[in-house]
Design a protein around this motif. Structure first.
Motif, PDB file in Angstrom:
ATOM      1  N   ALA A  91       0.833  -1.205   0.000  1.00 26.87           N
ATOM      2  CA  ALA A  91       0.000   0.000   0.000  1.00 26.87           C
ATOM      3  C   ALA A  91       0.868   1.256   0.000  1.00 26.87           C
ATOM      4  CB  ALA A  91      -0.939   0.004   1.205  1.00 26.87           C
ATOM      5  N   TYR A  92       1.925   1.265   0.815  1.00 33.69           N
ATOM      6  CA  TYR A  92       2.793   2.446   0.868  1.00 33.69           C
ATOM      7  C   TYR A  92       3.577   2.626  -0.434  1.00 33.69           C
ATOM      8  CZ  TYR A  92       1.600   3.087   5.747  1.00 33.69           C
ATOM      9  OH  TYR A  92       0.928   3.301   6.911  1.00 33.69           O
ATOM     10  N   LEU A  93       3.991   1.524  -1.033  1.00 33.96           N
ATOM     11  CA  LEU A  93       4.672   1.636  -2.326  1.00 33.96           C
ATOM     12  C   LEU A  93       3.713   2.169  -3.396  1.00 33.96           C
ATOM     13  CD1 LEU A  93       6.841  -1.619  -2.289  1.00 33.96           C
ATOM     14  CD2 LEU A  93       7.638   0.756  -2.087  1.00 33.96           C
ATOM     15  N   ARG A  94       2.477   1.703  -3.349  1.00 29.58           N
ATOM     16  CA  ARG A  94       1.487   2.224  -4.300  1.00 29.58           C
ATOM     17  C   ARG A  94       1.195   3.702  -4.028  1.00 29.58           C
ATOM     18  NH1 ARG A  94      -2.447  -2.984  -4.041  1.00 29.58           N
ATOM     19  NH2 ARG A  94      -1.248  -4.302  -5.454  1.00 29.58           N
ATOM     20  N   MET A  95       1.207   4.078  -2.743  1.00 26.69           N
ATOM     21  CA  MET A  95       1.013   5.490  -2.412  1.00 26.69           C
ATOM     22  C   MET A  95       2.159   6.317  -2.986  1.00 26.69           C
ATOM     23  SD  MET A  95      -0.464   5.153   1.459  1.00 26.69           S
ATOM     24  CE  MET A  95      -1.210   6.746   1.727  1.00 26.69           C
ATOM     25  N   ALA A  96       3.373   5.806  -2.894  1.00 27.76           N
ATOM     26  CA  ALA A  96       4.516   6.512  -3.477  1.00 27.76           C
ATOM     27  C   ALA A  96       4.358   6.588  -4.990  1.00 27.76           C
ATOM     28  CB  ALA A  96       5.819   5.813  -3.101  1.00 27.76           C
ATOM     29  N   ASP A  97       3.837   5.522  -5.585  1.00 27.10           N
ATOM     30  CA  ASP A  97       3.601   5.522  -7.037  1.00 27.10           C
ATOM     31  C   ASP A  97       2.569   6.563  -7.460  1.00 27.10           C
ATOM     32  OD1 ASP A  97       5.452   3.545  -7.480  1.00 27.10           O
ATOM     33  OD2 ASP A  97       3.966   1.915  -7.594  1.00 27.10           O
ATOM     34  N   LEU A 120       3.706  12.389 -12.044  1.00 26.28           N
ATOM     35  CA  LEU A 120       3.561  13.850 -12.064  1.00 26.28           C
ATOM     36  C   LEU A 120       4.252  14.439 -13.293  1.00 26.28           C
ATOM     37  CD1 LEU A 120       4.299  14.891  -8.375  1.00 26.28           C
ATOM     38  CD2 LEU A 120       2.100  14.901  -9.538  1.00 26.28           C
ATOM     39  N   PRO A 121       3.642  15.450 -13.867  1.00 29.07           N
ATOM     40  CA  PRO A 121       4.336  16.160 -14.953  1.00 29.07           C
ATOM     41  C   PRO A 121       5.597  16.820 -14.399  1.00 29.07           C
ATOM     42  CG  PRO A 121       2.037  16.869 -14.761  1.00 29.07           C
ATOM     43  CD  PRO A 121       2.320  15.954 -13.613  1.00 29.07           C
ATOM     44  N   THR A 122       6.619  16.898 -15.200  1.00 33.80           N
ATOM     45  CA  THR A 122       7.896  17.444 -14.724  1.00 33.80           C
ATOM     46  C   THR A 122       7.856  18.960 -14.564  1.00 33.80           C
ATOM     47  OG1 THR A 122       8.679  17.479 -16.997  1.00 33.80           O
ATOM     48  CG2 THR A 122       9.296  15.587 -15.633  1.00 33.80           C
ATOM     49  N   SER A 123       7.020  19.660 -15.300  1.00 36.48           N
ATOM     50  CA  SER A 123       7.022  21.126 -15.222  1.00 36.48           C
ATOM     51  C   SER A 123       6.286  21.612 -13.978  1.00 36.48           C
ATOM     52  CB  SER A 123       6.413  21.736 -16.492  1.00 36.48           C
ATOM     53  OG  SER A 123       5.098  21.227 -16.672  1.00 36.48           O
ATOM     54  N   SER A 124       4.994  21.483 -13.951  1.00 34.17           N
ATOM     55  CA  SER A 124       4.240  21.919 -12.771  1.00 34.17           C
ATOM     56  C   SER A 124       3.030  21.015 -12.588  1.00 34.17           C
ATOM     57  CB  SER A 124       3.800  23.377 -12.927  1.00 34.17           C
ATOM     58  OG  SER A 124       2.869  23.458 -13.988  1.00 34.17           O
ATOM     59  N   THR A 125       2.553  20.967 -11.376  1.00 34.85           N
ATOM     60  CA  THR A 125       1.419  20.114 -11.066  1.00 34.85           C
ATOM     61  C   THR A 125       0.130  20.881 -11.307  1.00 34.85           C
ATOM     62  OG1 THR A 125       2.743  19.035  -9.389  1.00 34.85           O
ATOM     63  CG2 THR A 125       0.383  18.716  -9.254  1.00 34.85           C
ATOM     64  N   SER A 126      -0.699  20.368 -12.165  1.00 35.95           N
ATOM     65  CA  SER A 126      -1.991  21.001 -12.407  1.00 35.95           C
ATOM     66  C   SER A 126      -2.964  20.584 -11.316  1.00 35.95           C
ATOM     67  CB  SER A 126      -2.534  20.589 -13.782  1.00 35.95           C
ATOM     68  OG  SER A 126      -2.849  19.211 -13.764  1.00 35.95           O
ATOM     69  N   SER A 129      -4.010  17.015 -11.747  1.00 30.51           N
ATOM     70  CA  SER A 129      -3.011  16.072 -11.263  1.00 30.51           C
ATOM     71  C   SER A 129      -3.047  15.972  -9.746  1.00 30.51           C
ATOM     72  CB  SER A 129      -1.616  16.491 -11.717  1.00 30.51           C
ATOM     73  OG  SER A 129      -1.506  16.393 -13.106  1.00 30.51           O
ATOM     74  N   ARG A 130      -3.249  17.096  -9.074  1.00 32.37           N
ATOM     75  CA  ARG A 130      -3.316  17.088  -7.608  1.00 32.37           C
ATOM     76  C   ARG A 130      -4.519  16.277  -7.152  1.00 32.37           C
ATOM     77  NH1 ARG A 130      -0.079  16.657  -3.768  1.00 32.37           N
ATOM     78  NH2 ARG A 130      -1.101  17.034  -1.831  1.00 32.37           N
ATOM     79  N   ASN A 131      -5.641  16.442  -7.834  1.00 34.01           N
ATOM     80  CA  ASN A 131      -6.838  15.670  -7.490  1.00 34.01           C
ATOM     81  C   ASN A 131      -6.609  14.177  -7.721  1.00 34.01           C
ATOM     82  OD1 ASN A 131      -8.230  17.941  -6.722  1.00 34.01           O
ATOM     83  ND2 ASN A 131      -9.227  18.205  -8.707  1.00 34.01           N
ATOM     84  N   GLU A 132      -5.915  13.839  -8.796  1.00 32.01           N
ATOM     85  CA  GLU A 132      -5.604  12.440  -9.078  1.00 32.01           C
ATOM     86  C   GLU A 132      -4.697  11.855  -7.999  1.00 32.01           C
ATOM     87  OE1 GLU A 132      -5.912  12.716 -13.956  1.00 32.01           O
ATOM     88  OE2 GLU A 132      -3.948  12.554 -13.004  1.00 32.01           O
ATOM     89  N   ILE A 133      -3.728  12.655  -7.593  1.00 29.71           N
ATOM     90  CA  ILE A 133      -2.818  12.204  -6.525  1.00 29.71           C
ATOM     91  C   ILE A 133      -3.600  11.960  -5.244  1.00 29.71           C
ATOM     92  CG2 ILE A 133      -0.910  12.877  -5.011  1.00 29.71           C
ATOM     93  CD1 ILE A 133       0.177  14.476  -7.439  1.00 29.71           C
ATOM     94  N   ASP A 134      -4.421  12.921  -4.863  1.00 26.92           N
ATOM     95  CA  ASP A 134      -5.211  12.789  -3.637  1.00 26.92           C
ATOM     96  C   ASP A 134      -6.139  11.582  -3.698  1.00 26.92           C
ATOM     97  OD1 ASP A 134      -3.956  14.996  -2.588  1.00 26.92           O
ATOM     98  OD2 ASP A 134      -5.600  16.385  -3.049  1.00 26.92           O
ATOM     99  N   SER A 135      -6.746  11.373  -4.844  1.00 22.04           N
ATOM    100  CA  SER A 135      -7.651  10.227  -5.032  1.00 22.04           C
ATOM    101  C   SER A 135      -6.883   8.913  -4.907  1.00 22.04           C
ATOM    102  CB  SER A 135      -8.335  10.326  -6.391  1.00 22.04           C
ATOM    103  OG  SER A 135      -9.117   9.195  -6.631  1.00 22.04           O
ATOM    104  N   CYS A 136      -5.734   8.851  -5.523  1.00 24.31           N
ATOM    105  CA  CYS A 136      -4.881   7.660  -5.456  1.00 24.31           C
ATOM    106  C   CYS A 136      -4.455   7.384  -4.012  1.00 24.31           C
ATOM    107  CB  CYS A 136      -3.664   7.865  -6.362  1.00 24.31           C
ATOM    108  SG  CYS A 136      -2.493   6.488  -6.381  1.00 24.31           S
TER     109      CYS A 136
END
Length: 126
Positions: free
Chosen positions: A34-40, A45-51, A54-61
């Motif tokens: 679970a923690y490895l998947r959380m790190a994944d 993430l896009p290399t330039s800036s986080t939209s 993307s932040r919502n996707e991260i939070d959902s994940c």
């Protein structure tokens, strides 16, 4: 009462051993996944800036993976509670059976010893 303490200690040691095995063999490996998947969750993430998307996707994940761990922990806790309740019910049945067989006559030390022995033998079957 010394036999009752020995029985209780034996049961406690057995439960502790079982919980250690469950933790080592089941929970810790799943926590690691679970923690490895959380790190994944951060890996794409896009290399330039986080939209914001993307932040919502991260939070959902992250939330999804943390829910998996919470479910596992709740399941273990619920199962242990049910196990404890079964042991307590069985012990109460033993006491009730002893009371029905030997009564509450505290003047009869032989009857008390027999009732205690009956309860001990019954509890070992729980």
């Amino acid at each position: 009462e010394d036999e009752a303490n020995k029985l209780q200690n034996k049961l406690q040691n057995s439960v502790d051993d079982m919980l250690q095995r469950v933790d080592r063999d089941r929970i810790i490996p799943r926590q690691k996944k679970a923690y490895l998947r959380m790190a994944d969750c951060f890996g794409s993430l896009p290399t330039s800036s986080t939209s914001q998307k993307s932040r919502n996707e991260i939070d959902s994940c992250l939330q999804k993976e943390s829910q998996v761990m919470q479910f596992i922990m709740n399941t273990v806790q619920r199962e242990m509670g049910e196990f404890q309740n079964k042991i307590q019910r069985c012990s109460m049945i033993c006491k009730d059976d002893a009371d029905a067989r030997y009564g509450y006559n505290s003047n009869n030390s032989t009857g008390i010893k027999e009732a205690e022995r009956f309860i001990h033998n019954c509890n070992t079957k729980c």
